[in-house]
Scaffold this motif. Structure first.
Motif, PDB file in Angstrom:
ATOM      1  N   PRO A 132       9.173  12.310 -10.465  1.00 16.80           N
ATOM      2  CA  PRO A 132       8.167  12.033  -9.425  1.00 16.80           C
ATOM      3  C   PRO A 132       6.811  11.670 -10.038  1.00 16.80           C
ATOM      4  N   VAL A 133       6.121  10.778  -9.357  1.00 17.27           N
ATOM      5  CA  VAL A 133       4.835  10.262  -9.820  1.00 17.27           C
ATOM      6  C   VAL A 133       3.890  10.209  -8.630  1.00 17.27           C
ATOM      7  N   THR A 134       2.610  10.364  -8.883  1.00 19.12           N
ATOM      8  CA  THR A 134       1.625  10.277  -7.802  1.00 19.12           C
ATOM      9  C   THR A 134       1.145   8.832  -7.664  1.00 19.12           C
ATOM     10  N   PRO A 135       0.604   8.473  -6.510  1.00 23.83           N
ATOM     11  CA  PRO A 135       0.058   7.126  -6.353  1.00 23.83           C
ATOM     12  C   PRO A 135      -1.028   6.803  -7.386  1.00 23.83           C
ATOM     13  N   SER A 136      -1.885   7.771  -7.702  1.00 22.14           N
ATOM     14  CA  SER A 136      -2.939   7.497  -8.677  1.00 22.14           C
ATOM     15  C   SER A 136      -2.364   7.283 -10.074  1.00 22.14           C
ATOM     16  N   GLN A 137      -1.292   7.988 -10.419  1.00 18.03           N
ATOM     17  CA  GLN A 137      -0.637   7.751 -11.707  1.00 18.03           C
ATOM     18  C   GLN A 137      -0.057   6.338 -11.758  1.00 18.03           C
ATOM     19  N   LEU A 138       0.576   5.919 -10.668  1.00 18.38           N
ATOM     20  CA  LEU A 138       1.112   4.552 -10.612  1.00 18.38           C
ATOM     21  C   LEU A 138       0.005   3.523 -10.784  1.00 18.38           C
ATOM     22  N   ALA A 139      -1.093   3.720 -10.083  1.00  9.43           N
ATOM     23  CA  ALA A 139      -2.214   2.786 -10.176  1.00  9.43           C
ATOM     24  C   ALA A 139      -2.705   2.684 -11.615  1.00  9.43           C
ATOM     25  N   ALA A 140      -2.793   3.813 -12.309  1.00  8.28           N
ATOM     26  CA  ALA A 140      -3.277   3.806 -13.696  1.00  8.28           C
ATOM     27  C   ALA A 140      -2.281   3.119 -14.624  1.00  8.28           C
ATOM     28  N   VAL A 141      -1.020   3.462 -14.509  1.00  8.24           N
ATOM     29  CA  VAL A 141       0.003   2.901 -15.403  1.00  8.24           C
ATOM     30  C   VAL A 141       0.136   1.393 -15.192  1.00  8.24           C
ATOM     31  N   LEU A 142       0.051   0.952 -13.953  1.00  5.45           N
ATOM     32  CA  LEU A 142       0.253  -0.464 -13.637  1.00  5.45           C
ATOM     33  C   LEU A 142      -1.043  -1.259 -13.612  1.00  5.45           C
ATOM     34  N   ASP A 143      -2.163  -0.593 -13.811  1.00 10.00           N
ATOM     35  CA  ASP A 143      -3.470  -1.246 -13.786  1.00 10.00           C
ATOM     36  C   ASP A 143      -3.667  -2.033 -12.490  1.00 10.00           C
ATOM     37  N   VAL A 190      -1.609  -0.372  -4.571  1.00 17.16           N
ATOM     38  CA  VAL A 190      -0.467   0.533  -4.735  1.00 17.16           C
ATOM     39  C   VAL A 190      -0.094   1.123  -3.379  1.00 17.16           C
ATOM     40  N   ALA A 191      -1.087   1.505  -2.584  1.00 14.01           N
ATOM     41  CA  ALA A 191      -0.821   2.076  -1.260  1.00 14.01           C
ATOM     42  C   ALA A 191      -0.066   1.087  -0.378  1.00 14.01           C
ATOM     43  N   ARG A 192      -0.434  -0.183  -0.427  1.00  6.69           N
ATOM     44  CA  ARG A 192       0.268  -1.211   0.364  1.00  6.69           C
ATOM     45  C   ARG A 192       1.730  -1.328  -0.051  1.00  6.69           C
ATOM     46  N   VAL A 193       1.951  -1.376  -1.365  1.00 10.65           N
ATOM     47  CA  VAL A 193       3.318  -1.501  -1.886  1.00 10.65           C
ATOM     48  C   VAL A 193       4.133  -0.271  -1.491  1.00 10.65           C
ATOM     49  N   LEU A 194       3.542   0.903  -1.644  1.00 11.41           N
ATOM     50  CA  LEU A 194       4.248   2.133  -1.294  1.00 11.41           C
ATOM     51  C   LEU A 194       4.580   2.182   0.192  1.00 11.41           C
ATOM     52  N   ARG A 195       3.666   1.721   1.029  1.00 10.30           N
ATOM     53  CA  ARG A 195       3.921   1.684   2.474  1.00 10.30           C
ATOM     54  C   ARG A 195       5.131   0.796   2.781  1.00 10.30           C
ATOM     55  N   ARG A 196       5.198  -0.381   2.131  1.00  9.97           N
ATOM     56  CA  ARG A 196       6.352  -1.271   2.364  1.00  9.97           C
ATOM     57  C   ARG A 196       7.656  -0.607   1.907  1.00  9.97           C
ATOM     58  N   LEU A 197       7.614   0.054   0.752  1.00 12.77           N
ATOM     59  CA  LEU A 197       8.820   0.721   0.255  1.00 12.77           C
ATOM     60  C   LEU A 197       9.217   1.883   1.157  1.00 12.77           C
ATOM     61  N   ARG A 214      -3.506  17.047  -0.202  1.00 16.19           N
ATOM     62  CA  ARG A 214      -3.883  15.627  -0.164  1.00 16.19           C
ATOM     63  C   ARG A 214      -3.070  14.779  -1.122  1.00 16.19           C
ATOM     64  N   ARG A 215      -2.401  15.400  -2.078  1.00 15.78           N
ATOM     65  CA  ARG A 215      -1.670  14.647  -3.109  1.00 15.78           C
ATOM     66  C   ARG A 215      -0.171  14.723  -2.877  1.00 15.78           C
ATOM     67  N   HIS A 216       0.474  13.593  -3.094  1.00 14.95           N
ATOM     68  CA  HIS A 216       1.914  13.490  -2.918  1.00 14.95           C
ATOM     69  C   HIS A 216       2.582  13.066  -4.216  1.00 14.95           C
ATOM     70  N   ALA A 217       3.777  13.590  -4.410  1.00 19.16           N
ATOM     71  CA  ALA A 217       4.640  13.096  -5.482  1.00 19.16           C
ATOM     72  C   ALA A 217       5.619  12.131  -4.832  1.00 19.16           C
ATOM     73  N   LEU A 218       5.835  11.012  -5.477  1.00 20.44           N
ATOM     74  CA  LEU A 218       6.703   9.968  -4.941  1.00 20.44           C
ATOM     75  C   LEU A 218       7.968   9.875  -5.775  1.00 20.44           C
ATOM     76  N   GLN A 219       9.080   9.626  -5.104  1.00 21.91           N
ATOM     77  CA  GLN A 219      10.335   9.426  -5.819  1.00 21.91           C
ATOM     78  C   GLN A 219      11.227   8.510  -4.983  1.00 21.91           C
ATOM     79  N   ALA A 220      12.050   7.746  -5.668  1.00 13.59           N
ATOM     80  CA  ALA A 220      12.961   6.845  -4.971  1.00 13.59           C
ATOM     81  C   ALA A 220      14.039   7.650  -4.253  1.00 13.59           C
ATOM     82  N   THR A 221      14.409   7.168  -3.072  1.00  3.49           N
ATOM     83  CA  THR A 221      15.546   7.737  -2.350  1.00  3.49           C
ATOM     84  C   THR A 221      16.824   7.135  -2.922  1.00  3.49           C
ATOM     85  N   ALA A 222      17.957   7.587  -2.425  1.00  7.77           N
ATOM     86  CA  ALA A 222      19.239   7.014  -2.866  1.00  7.77           C
ATOM     87  C   ALA A 222      19.291   5.523  -2.530  1.00  7.77           C
ATOM     88  N   SER A 223      18.813   5.153  -1.340  1.00  5.61           N
ATOM     89  CA  SER A 223      18.833   3.720  -0.991  1.00  5.61           C
ATOM     90  C   SER A 223      17.807   2.950  -1.831  1.00  5.61           C
TER      91      SER A 223
END
Length: 163
Positions: free
Chosen positions: A67-78, A84-91, A107-116
């Motif tokens: 699991p990763v947080t949105p802010s971690q994703l933003a940092a890793v992907l620059d 990142v929030a828009r992309v996560l909303r679509r996913l 206020r903080r969420h950990a994100l992870q892919a579902t099976a689908s």
């Protein structure tokens, strides 16, 4: 040769243009051209076959691990956090990810892919590999060295983004 309509003063010489073979312009031009061609091709095929843009595919790739947080994703992907929030909303709308509240901070969420989401990612990865294969396999044994050099540049240009 002087462009039409521009008069060269008598006794002066026309300045030479940039040396396109000099570094770093040579590197930057090559990098740009490769990114435009390969990125565009990958974007088109991912969009057509999986309704994913390249950015969303890369974000989904990062959700396949722990699991990763949105802010971690933003940092890793620059990427800006709003993007990142828009992309996560679509996913999330596609059922490809879950959000779990982090203990101690509502206020903080950990994100992870579902099976689908994992299934979508595997199918899109296969498509991306198939699409990129002609380009990357043409590099032969240079592929690993080029990849390592680009990863080294990543650590130099974005030290905070290295996982």
């Amino acid at each position: 040769m002087q462009p039409p309509g521009i008069v060269q003063p008598p006794g002066t010489t026309q300045p030479s243009g940039p040396d396109l073979n000099a570094q770093p312009l040579r590197f930057l031009s090559a990098y740009w051209t490769v990114w435009q061609g390969l990125g565009s091709r990958l974007h088109q095929v991912l969009q057509a076959e999986h309704d994913l843009d390249l950015r969303t595919f890369i974000v989904l790739s990062h959700l396949q691990q722990t699991p990763v947080t949105p802010s971690q994703l933003a940092a890793v992907l620059d990427l800006p956090r709003y993007e990142v929030a828009r992309v996560l909303r679509r996913l999330e709308e596609r059922g490809a990810l879950t959000r779990t509240l982090l203990p101690g901070d509502a206020r903080r969420h950990a994100l992870q892919a579902t099976a689908s989401g994992a299934d979508l990612w595997r199918a899109a990865l296969h498509t991306a590999e198939r699409s990129a294969a002609p380009t990357v396999t043409a590099l032969g044994p240079d592929l690993d060295a080029l990849t390592a050099a680009l990863e080294r540049l990543t650590t130099l240009t974005h030290p905070e983004a290295t996982p």
